[in-house]
Design an enzyme around this catalytic site. Structure first.
Site, PDB file in Angstrom:
ATOM      1  N   LYS A 118       0.384  -1.078   0.247  1.00 13.46           N
ATOM      2  CA  LYS A 118      -0.170  -0.134  -0.371  1.00 13.46           C
ATOM      3  C   LYS A 118       0.806   1.544   0.207  1.00 13.46           C
ATOM      4  CE  LYS A 118      -4.155  -1.208   2.584  1.00 13.46           C
ATOM      5  NZ  LYS A 118      -5.512  -2.020   0.849  1.00 13.46           N
ATOM      6  N   LYS A 206      -4.155 -10.759  -6.023  1.00 16.70           N
ATOM      7  CA  LYS A 206      -5.665 -10.920  -5.689  1.00 16.70           C
ATOM      8  C   LYS A 206      -6.400 -10.259  -6.432  1.00 16.70           C
ATOM      9  CE  LYS A 206      -5.695  -7.912  -1.746  1.00 16.70           C
ATOM     10  NZ  LYS A 206      -6.097  -7.889  -0.166  1.00 16.70           N
ATOM     11  N   LYS A 209     -10.538  -4.782  -5.399  1.00 14.92           N
ATOM     12  CA  LYS A 209     -11.825  -3.844  -5.023  1.00 14.92           C
ATOM     13  C   LYS A 209     -10.694  -2.672  -5.629  1.00 14.92           C
ATOM     14  CE  LYS A 209     -12.192  -3.637  -0.101  1.00 14.92           C
ATOM     15  NZ  LYS A 209     -13.644  -3.891   0.570  1.00 14.92           N
TER      16      LYS A 209
HETATM   17  P1  TYM Z   1     -10.589  -6.512   3.998  1.00 12.24           P
HETATM   18  O1  TYM Z   1     -12.111  -5.651   4.162  1.00 12.24           O
HETATM   19  O2  TYM Z   1      -9.922  -6.335   2.683  1.00 12.24           O
HETATM   20  O3  TYM Z   1     -11.401  -7.843   3.240  1.00 12.24           O
HETATM   21  C1  TYM Z   1     -12.382  -8.810   3.499  1.00 12.24           C
HETATM   22  C2  TYM Z   1     -12.570 -10.023   3.959  1.00 12.24           C
HETATM   23  O4  TYM Z   1     -12.003  -9.972   2.534  1.00 12.24           O
HETATM   24  C3  TYM Z   1     -10.751 -10.854   1.578  1.00 12.24           C
HETATM   25  N1  TYM Z   1     -10.177 -11.390   1.001  1.00 12.24           N
HETATM   26  C4  TYM Z   1     -10.087 -12.586   0.319  1.00 12.24           C
HETATM   27  N2  TYM Z   1     -10.092 -13.582   0.032  1.00 12.24           N
HETATM   28  C5  TYM Z   1      -9.969 -13.832  -0.505  1.00 12.24           C
HETATM   29  N3  TYM Z   1      -9.758 -13.874  -2.282  1.00 12.24           N
HETATM   30  C6  TYM Z   1      -9.735 -12.803  -2.052  1.00 12.24           C
HETATM   31  N4  TYM Z   1      -9.482 -12.099  -3.509  1.00 12.24           N
HETATM   32  C7  TYM Z   1      -9.983 -10.954  -1.285  1.00 12.24           C
HETATM   33  N5  TYM Z   1     -10.059 -10.168  -1.053  1.00 12.24           N
HETATM   34  C8  TYM Z   1      -9.893 -10.467   0.590  1.00 12.24           C
HETATM   35  C9  TYM Z   1      -9.655 -10.742   2.903  1.00 12.24           C
HETATM   36  O5  TYM Z   1      -8.950 -11.756   3.570  1.00 12.24           O
HETATM   37  C10 TYM Z   1     -11.190 -10.802   4.441  1.00 12.24           C
HETATM   38  O6  TYM Z   1     -10.583 -11.816   5.025  1.00 12.24           O
HETATM   39  N6  TYM Z   1      -8.266  -6.548   7.589  1.00 12.24           N
HETATM   40  C11 TYM Z   1      -8.824  -6.862   7.470  1.00 12.24           C
HETATM   41  C12 TYM Z   1     -10.328  -6.619   8.412  1.00 12.24           C
HETATM   42  C13 TYM Z   1     -10.008  -6.728   9.552  1.00 12.24           C
HETATM   43  C14 TYM Z   1     -10.465  -7.477  10.153  1.00 12.24           C
HETATM   44  C15 TYM Z   1     -10.105  -7.318  11.624  1.00 12.24           C
HETATM   45  C16 TYM Z   1     -10.646  -9.257   9.537  1.00 12.24           C
HETATM   46  C17 TYM Z   1      -9.729  -5.611  10.411  1.00 12.24           C
HETATM   47  N7  TYM Z   1      -9.832  -6.168  11.898  1.00 12.24           N
HETATM   48  C18 TYM Z   1     -10.282  -9.060  12.901  1.00 12.24           C
HETATM   49  C19 TYM Z   1     -10.468 -10.033  10.598  1.00 12.24           C
HETATM   50  C20 TYM Z   1     -10.529  -9.335  12.318  1.00 12.24           C
HETATM   51  C21 TYM Z   1      -9.189  -5.835   6.119  1.00 12.24           C
HETATM   52  O7  TYM Z   1      -8.399  -5.599   5.687  1.00 12.24           O
HETATM   53  O8  TYM Z   1     -10.154  -7.221   5.040  1.00 12.24           O
END
Ligand code: TYM
Length: 339
Positions: A118, A206, A209
């Site tokens: 990032k 991956k 968005k």
């Molecule tokens: P975030 O919001 O970027 O993504 C949400 C969830 O989607 C999964 N994900 C994917 N899985 C498979 N293939 C993909 N292309 C793909 N893109 C996204 C991510 O692994 C995630 O599970 N840091 C986290 C949010 C968060 C969180 C937490 C999660 C904050 N605190 C505590 C669990 C526990 C995040 O940015 O996910």
């Protein structure tokens, strides 16, 4: 009395969700929740403070409600053990994040690949992006959550959470329950090694968005005909062999993976169905039809869920979350003589 265990996950909302978010994290969470909510707590929260590390539009509140509706549209069954809440409404998250900042080192955070990605090429990077995984650790440790279903891209953050919790416990006593190792999380989710849905145009990466090309990702609110076009134009390879080989054929493997997940079929079954075939066009056509049917069905279920249903769940969930999180925070404050 044995402690009732907790499964916890968060889904950041800036705008709409990708099929990657949905298949990688949301759907596995719904399956786990439905299987375990009779005897485990299921914490589903919106990390809205994580959302503001990057620019947000004025729709955050509405998007947040929509993202929680997704769980219901994906089949989540509600009972008294399901807890919905917003991170910003449980101030203990920010408080514990600060305390963990005093345990985490710059070196540990510098190693986070998401931070490296990032911040790459940017002249100035906000501290929130750097500190993001520490807030995530607080989100998890406050609730003694053992299982944290996330996509494979978040495994490094889970490792850091374990590391910070472990360091803390060593210095101050057994305050935190550590989340299971990513390997065991994946086992619990019944997915080998975690799920990573790939970018349709550049399957080395991956699906995200934040990727520039709109036809590289399927959004959960895409019109089914739009999704069909995106799948039909997905990048493949020139090997003319339909097989699952993420390393040499990430595009084809990604399509097989999507086909399995949207139809709720074991990946192995889909791989066997296509074994020996070599017409990539046929595979694309099949996956496009599956995704289009899946989106049509999902979007009609989503439209039926009312905002009020979510607000009611949030009200109860935030009361529960504050009570658990404040209790843990008090314990932590005590070891620092802040109380
Ligand atoms: P975030 O919001 O970027 O993504 C949400 C969830 O989607 C999964 N994900 C994917 N899985 C498979 N293939 C993909 N292309 C793909 N893109 C996204 C991510 O692994 C995630 O599970 N840091 C986290 C949010 C968060 C969180 C937490 C999660 C904050 N605190 C505590 C669990 C526990 C995040 O940015 O996910």
């Amino acid at each position: 009395m044995t402690r009732q265990k907790t499964i916890l996950t968060g889904l950041r909302v800036n705008n709409e969700l990708t099929l990657g978010n949905f298949l990688g994290a949301l759907l596995p969470m719904v399956r786990l929740a439905n299987a375990h909510s009779a005897d485990m707590h299921i914490n589903i929260f919106v990390p809205d403070l994580h959302s503001i590390i990057s620019e947000i539009d004025g729709e955050l509140q509405q998007n947040l409600v929509t993202s929680l509706k997704y769980y219901l549209a994906a089949g989540l069954k509600i009972n008294q053990n399901i807890h919905f809440y917003r991170q910003s409404r449980v101030p203990a998250h920010s408080e514990l994040c600060w305390i963990l900042n005093c345990i985490a080192t710059m070196g540990e955070l510098n190693r986070m690949t998401q931070y490296k990605d990032k911040s790459e090429g940017r002249e100035s990077v906000n501290v929130g992006i750097f500190d993001y995984p520490v807030l995530m650790a607080a989100d998890i440790l406050l609730y003694d959550a053992e299982f944290v279903p996330v996509g494979e891209d978040q495994f490094q953050h889970l490792e850091l959470t374990r590391r910070l919790g472990e360091k803390f416990n060593k210095r101050f006593g057994e305050i935190f329950v550590l989340p299971a190792e990513p390997r065991d999380q994946a086992k619990f989710m019944e997915v080998d090694g975690g799920i990573r849905i790939r970018d349709l145009q550049n399957p080395e990466k991956k699906m995200s968005k934040s990727s520039a090309a709109p036809n590289s990702r399927i959004m959960m609110n895409d019109a089914p005909e739009v999704a069909i076009k995106k799948i039909m134009s997905a990048t493949t390879d020139s090997l003319a062999k339909i097989q699952f080989d993420m390393f040499n054929q990430p595009g084809i493997s990604n399509l097989l993976q999507i086909e399995a997940l949207v139809n709720d079929l074991p990946l192995q079954e889909v791989i066997s169905t296509w074994a020996g075939e070599n017409h990539y066009g046929d595979l694309k056509q099949k996956v496009a039809t599956s995704v289009s049917t899946f989106l049509t069905d999902f979007q009609s279920k989503l439209a039926e869920i009312k905002d009020e249903t979510i607000f009611e769940l949030l009200e109860n969930g935030e009361e529960y979350a504050n009570s658990i999180a404040n209790r843990k925070l008090t314990e932590v404050q005590q070891v620092f003589h802040l109380r």
